[in-house]
Design a protein around this motif. Structure first.
Motif, PDB file in Angstrom:
ATOM      1  N   UNK A 279       1.196  -0.814  -0.022  1.00  0.00           N
ATOM      2  CA  UNK A 279       0.177   0.146   0.041  1.00  0.00           C
ATOM      3  C   UNK A 279       1.082   1.267   0.269  1.00  0.00           C
ATOM      4  N   UNK A 280       0.585   2.276  -0.760  1.00  0.00           N
ATOM      5  CA  UNK A 280       1.069   3.763  -0.953  1.00  0.00           C
ATOM      6  C   UNK A 280       0.303   4.596  -0.556  1.00  0.00           C
ATOM      7  N   UNK A 281       0.343   5.124   0.558  1.00  0.00           N
ATOM      8  CA  UNK A 281      -0.656   6.415   1.418  1.00  0.00           C
ATOM      9  C   UNK A 281      -0.375   7.985   0.286  1.00  0.00           C
ATOM     10  N   UNK A 282      -1.186   8.160  -0.228  1.00  0.00           N
ATOM     11  CA  UNK A 282      -1.494   9.702  -0.955  1.00  0.00           C
ATOM     12  C   UNK A 282      -1.903  10.553   0.269  1.00  0.00           C
ATOM     13  N   UNK A 283      -1.153  11.613  -0.070  1.00  0.00           N
ATOM     14  CA  UNK A 283      -1.588  12.468   0.699  1.00  0.00           C
ATOM     15  C   UNK A 283      -2.254  14.351  -0.637  1.00  0.00           C
TER      16      UNK A 283
END
Length: 397
Positions: free
Chosen positions: A118-122
């Protein structure tokens, strides 16, 4: 068809019989069974795009194996994924720091099985264009396991911050002459949005040539001017476009020229609704029309009396191309002379001063005088200017 790694069979001499026979030094023989099953781990896709507002992007990794091959009991295959740090997105501001993440394919896993990282986006309020994050498989562990043909995955973060460029006002009016006239462009959009580091937004402004004013005579030749909004510019900030108004000695009335936004460059930026601006030039030349003389006398026997009207203007002022000034003259009806008896009916007569006319130029009206055999003494006809028409024109004193 199990991926289980190399396995061994240990053979050993148990007993030896016969006179004088015994077990020698090499009493055992291990046999290694070399596993012929292999697997690979790779990204399901080599890349994907996701909106900035999505909080988490899920990236799949798949096990690649021949049909029927499965991970054996007690065996696992792992793959470590890391941010290669070669993308344009900034860790900690555009996305959550990725570090390294490990996926595990356990016993029973077969080709096509998927595990994910998973990659968290801001989300932010910065116009910066689309940015990318490059993930790579850095290590694969497990018997007969290696990285597959697709070891890299690029995530494109689609910027959701936009802006438009438009004129602050649709029109303006300026009195001739003005050496410098400023027409402002503004950045419009969601409050709080700003232009990001290294990003420049530009807008070209040009003269449409559709106005009544003449480029190079009424205002300086405009050409194309470019407004630049640089990093840190906020929604609502402005940039000036410069023009000017040239002075002349022509009576030409209100004239206009129109500026328009042409090419707009920059990520997520377009032309706003107010894409044109009309500049109205208020002429500073004025003229008036008056009788050359306040009065005159003529014998009853003169068939026609010519009355002159003159143009009054500052020295050097002339009427411009396509402009006319007219003055209507009428019998005021206050004189002692009787119309159609002592003079012909005057009605309304109009004089016209055309382009090129200047101060002191004269136009005339005429009054027909009727001779009679009546002793009645001097009589008068009062003529008046009833209207004067034309830009900047009025009746004289």
């Amino acid at each position: 068809l199990l991926l289980e790694g190399n396995e061994t069979v240990d053979l050993s001499i148990g007993s030896v019989s016969g006179p004088g026979a015994s077990i020698g030094a090499q009493s055992s023989h291990p046999i290694t069974i070399v596993d012929d099953e292999i697997v690979q781990v790779q990204f399901v896709l080599n890349g994907a795009s996701t909106p900035e507002a999505v909080s988490t992007e899920i990236i799949g990794l798949e096990l690649v194996a021949l049909p029927g091959v499965a991970v054996g009991s007690g065996v696992s295959v792992t793959a470590t994924v890391a941010d290669a740090a070669t993308g344009t997105a900034t860790s900690g501001s555009d996305h959550v720091a990725f570090g390294s993440q490990t996926v595990v394919f356990g016993a029973g896993a077969v080709g096509g099985d998927v595990q994910s990282v998973n990659l968290g986006l801001l989300d932010d309020l910065i116009i910066e264009g689309d940015e990318d994050v490059d993930l790579s498989i850095t290590a694969v562990t497990g018997p007969g396991a290696s990285a597959g043909a697709q070891p890299n995955h690029q995530i494109t973060i689609l910027d959701n911050d936009f802006a438009q460029i438009e004129f602050v006002l649709p029109a303006s009016s300026v009195l001739e002459p003005i050496p410098v006239e400023i027409v402002d462009l503004q950045l419009v959009g969601v409050p709080g949005v700003s232009i990001g580091p290294g990003v420049f937004v530009t807008a070209d402004v040009f003269d449409t040539g559709s106005g009544s004013a003449t480029s190079g005579a009424d205002y300086p030749v405009f050409g194309i001017q470019t407004a630049v909004f640089g990093p840190g510019t906020l929604i609502g900030d402005t940039q000036p476009i410069l023009t000017g108004i040239l002075d002349d000695l022509l009576l030409e009335g209100l004239e206009t020229f129109e500026l328009s936004i042409g090419t707009v460059t920059g990520p997520g930026v377009s032309t706003g609704a107010q894409s044109a601006h009309q500049v109205s030039i208020i002429d500073d030349e004025v003229v008036s029309v008056q009788f050359s003389l306040s009065g005159s006398s003529t014998p009853e026997t003169a068939p026609t009396e010519i009355i002159a009207l003159e143009l009054v203007a500052a020295p050097g002022v002339t009427i411009g191309p396509g402009v006319v000034v007219t003055a209507d003259v009428a019998d005021g009806g206050t004189g002692s002379s009787t119309s159609t008896v002592d003079h012909t009916a005057f009605g309304i007569q109009t004089v016209t001063f055309i382009a090129g006319a200047s101060a002191g130029d004269v136009q005339t009206v005429s009054l027909g005088v009727i001779d009679d055999l009546v002793l009645e003494g001097p009589e008068t006809v009062d003529l008046s200017l009833t209207s004067v028409n034309g830009p900047g024109a009025s009746p004289g004193p």
